[in-house]
Design an enzyme around this catalytic site. Structure first.
Site, short mmCIF file in Angstrom:
data_model
loop_
_atom_site.label_atom_id
_atom_site.label_comp_id
_atom_site.label_asym_id
_atom_site.label_seq_id
_atom_site.Cartn_x
_atom_site.Cartn_y
_atom_site.Cartn_z
N ASP A 157 -2.04 -2.79 -1.54
CA ASP A 157 -2.17 -2.38 -0.22
C ASP A 157 -3.03 -0.99 -0.13
OD1 ASP A 157 -1.38 -0.71 2.13
OD2 ASP A 157 0.64 -0.47 1.40
N HIS A 184 -4.88 -5.65 1.65
CA HIS A 184 -4.75 -5.79 3.03
C HIS A 184 -4.96 -4.34 3.73
CE1 HIS A 184 -0.78 -3.65 2.99
NE2 HIS A 184 -0.29 -4.17 1.97
N CYS A 195 4.39 4.01 7.58
CA CYS A 195 5.03 2.81 7.27
C CYS A 195 5.41 2.01 8.52
CB CYS A 195 6.47 3.17 6.55
SG CYS A 195 7.39 1.84 6.17
N HIS A 197 7.77 0.52 9.46
CA HIS A 197 9.16 0.54 9.84
C HIS A 197 9.73 2.06 10.14
CE1 HIS A 197 8.89 -3.31 7.41
NE2 HIS A 197 9.29 -3.68 8.68
N ARG A 232 -3.56 -6.86 8.53
CA ARG A 232 -2.03 -6.86 8.90
C ARG A 232 -2.25 -6.05 10.51
NH1 ARG A 232 2.13 -2.40 6.22
NH2 ARG A 232 2.45 -1.28 8.25
N SER A 320 10.92 -7.22 3.99
CA SER A 320 11.30 -5.93 3.71
C SER A 320 12.61 -5.45 3.35
CB SER A 320 10.71 -5.18 4.88
OG SER A 320 10.95 -3.81 4.64
N SER A 322 13.52 -2.64 4.39
CA SER A 322 13.88 -1.71 5.50
C SER A 322 14.75 -2.51 6.55
CB SER A 322 12.57 -1.49 6.23
OG SER A 322 11.76 -0.56 5.53
#
Length: 440
Positions: A157, A184, A195, A197, A232, A320, A322
């Site tokens: 990431d 990514h 984030c 989310h 992304r 996820s 989340s």
């Protein structure tokens, strides 16, 4: 820009070879570069450094993404996690910036996922995971029984790049030097990164993120590594954008609505995510739209829209933690979720924060039991480890696992067998931890 005449004859030959590579190698089918081979050659050093783990990992990841129905994994942030994931049979490792922010960054802080940690933190964890996998390989080679290819691809990431194109270029270089196979980048404003989310996400113009993807590709080309670049988009849930300069973004910008920070408000949703994915597709190897919940119909709509224009483009999906999975899906749908996604073209699937949740829950469970019952709680864990040996688990022998036997081999090589200070010989592990029974 310097004229092409400044290239030496050797550099011209190198540029021409690179041009043929881009034009003929199937790996680069559908990949667009808005720079020239001459630009890459001019930016390379005279002596090319071979980044073996990154190259090998990128090639292996690309092959797996095309050979498997899908590649699924989850987030690791310690070397031990990586080793156990590979020993259990996972073919790739995901490295989440969230987990690095929470518990593995070089500031030694506990942070939310808002790019607060030092920019070299994720590359350093990539390096740590690769070193742990290398030790597992060395231990087995020293024992004369290598059981698998330990060097699985690591997909890392890179957040929103921690700045502009030059920051992206340097971060990509650092990732490759550490041995990352895939990287990514997301289309949020780096200075306001959240984030996927969390609320308050601010998008950058489409063209700006394309420049990010190009900077990452240029860095990989300069280093001579076919890094898998993943684009992304957070447009499905983001509510803000920095500018209305890009005409591709204007259909989603709410006219006349600005925030105190000067950001424009945008209409989010899957259509916005699709529009951005289609713009990024020529510049990326894999596309990922961050989503607000697990939804196969939404995933299908996104995949079909991308595949209509880019039928060979690979997709990624964040499974996820989340999401409250049981709130949205029944057991039957959860059981088929990976397969259904794979059939749609989501070839890379990952549970971003599973490592963090696993470590926390099972540590809490042991601590709770140990506090209440004392040693029986740990002995029960140890007995589970002993039973798991028949299925390939080896970490019960913790001295061996971290390389005590490997370094005994170093001593034996130096002394040609005339050593009296070997570590494992005479150890309690040797005396008390029997070899596992063979599997039926």
């Amino acid at each position: 820009m310097e004229p092409l005449s400044v290239l030496t004859p050797e550099m011209r030959q190198e540029a021409e070879a690179l041009r043929r590579e881009w034009e003929t190698n199937p790996r680069w089918k559908g990949v667009r570069r808005d720079y020239r081979p001459e630009d890459v050659v001019r930016l390379r050093p005279s002596v090319m450094v071979e980044h073996t783990l990154a190259r090998r990992g990128a090639e292996k990841l690309w092959r797996l993404l095309h050979e498997r129905p899908y590649v699924h994994t989850f987030g690791a942030y310690t070397g031990a996690m990586a080793v156990e994931m590979v020993r259990a049979g996972l073919e790739a490792i995901y490295l989440s910036g969230w987990q690095v922010a929470a518990d593995a960054n070089l500031a030694y802080e506990t942070y939310p996922d808002q790019s607060l940690y030092p920019v070299n933190s994720v590359p350093q964890v990539v390096r740590r995971l690769n070193k742990a996998l290398m030790r597992a390989d060395q231990v087995e080679r020293a024992e004369g029984k290598v059981t698998r290819d330990w060097y699985v691809p690591i997909v890392a990431d890179a957040e929103a790049g921690f700045g502009g194109a030059l920051n992206v270029f340097e971060l990509t270089r650092a990732m490759i030097e550490a041995g990352a196979a895939g990287i990514h980048y997301e289309d949020q404003l780096a200075s306001e990164k959240k984030c996927g989310h969390l609320g308050g996400k601010v998008l950058v113009p489409t063209a700006q993120h394309i420049r990010t993807l190009q900077a990452a590709r240029l860095a990989a080309d300069v280093m001579g590594v076919p890094t898998v670049i993943i684009a992304r988009t957070d447009a499905e849930a983001a509510t803000l954008i920095t500018s209305d300069i890009d005409e591709r973004d204007r259909p989603f910008i709410l006219k006349g609505e600005r925030t105190p920070e000067g950001f424009y408000r945008v209409r989010n949703g899957i259509e916005a995510g699709i529009a951005r994915a289609l713009a990024y597709a020529p510049y990326a190897d894999v596309l990922w739209m961050e989503t607000s919940k697990p939804d196969l119909e939404e995933a299908r709509k996104f995949a079909e829209a991308v595949k209509r224009e880019f039928p060979d483009k690979l997709l990624a999906y964040n499974l996820s933690p989340s999401f409250n999975w049981k709130k949205f899906l029944d057991d039957e749908t959860i059981a088929k979720f990976n397969r259904e996604l794979g059939a749609m073209g989501y070839k890379f699937q990952f549970i971003t924060l599973a490592g963090w949740h696993t470590l926390n829950y099972y540590t809490w469970e042991l601590a709770k039991g140990y506090r209440a019952r004392g040693m029986p709680a740990f002995v029960e864990l140890q007995q589970k480890e002993f039973l798991a040996q028949a299925q390939g688990f080896t970490a019960v022998k913790h001295q061996r696992e971290v390389g005590a036997g490997y370094y005994d081999e170093v001593v034996l090589a130096l002394t040609q067998g005339e050593a009296s200070t070997l570590a494992l010989k005479g150890s309690t592990e040797e005396a008390q931890f029997a070899e596992p029974a063979p599997q039926p």
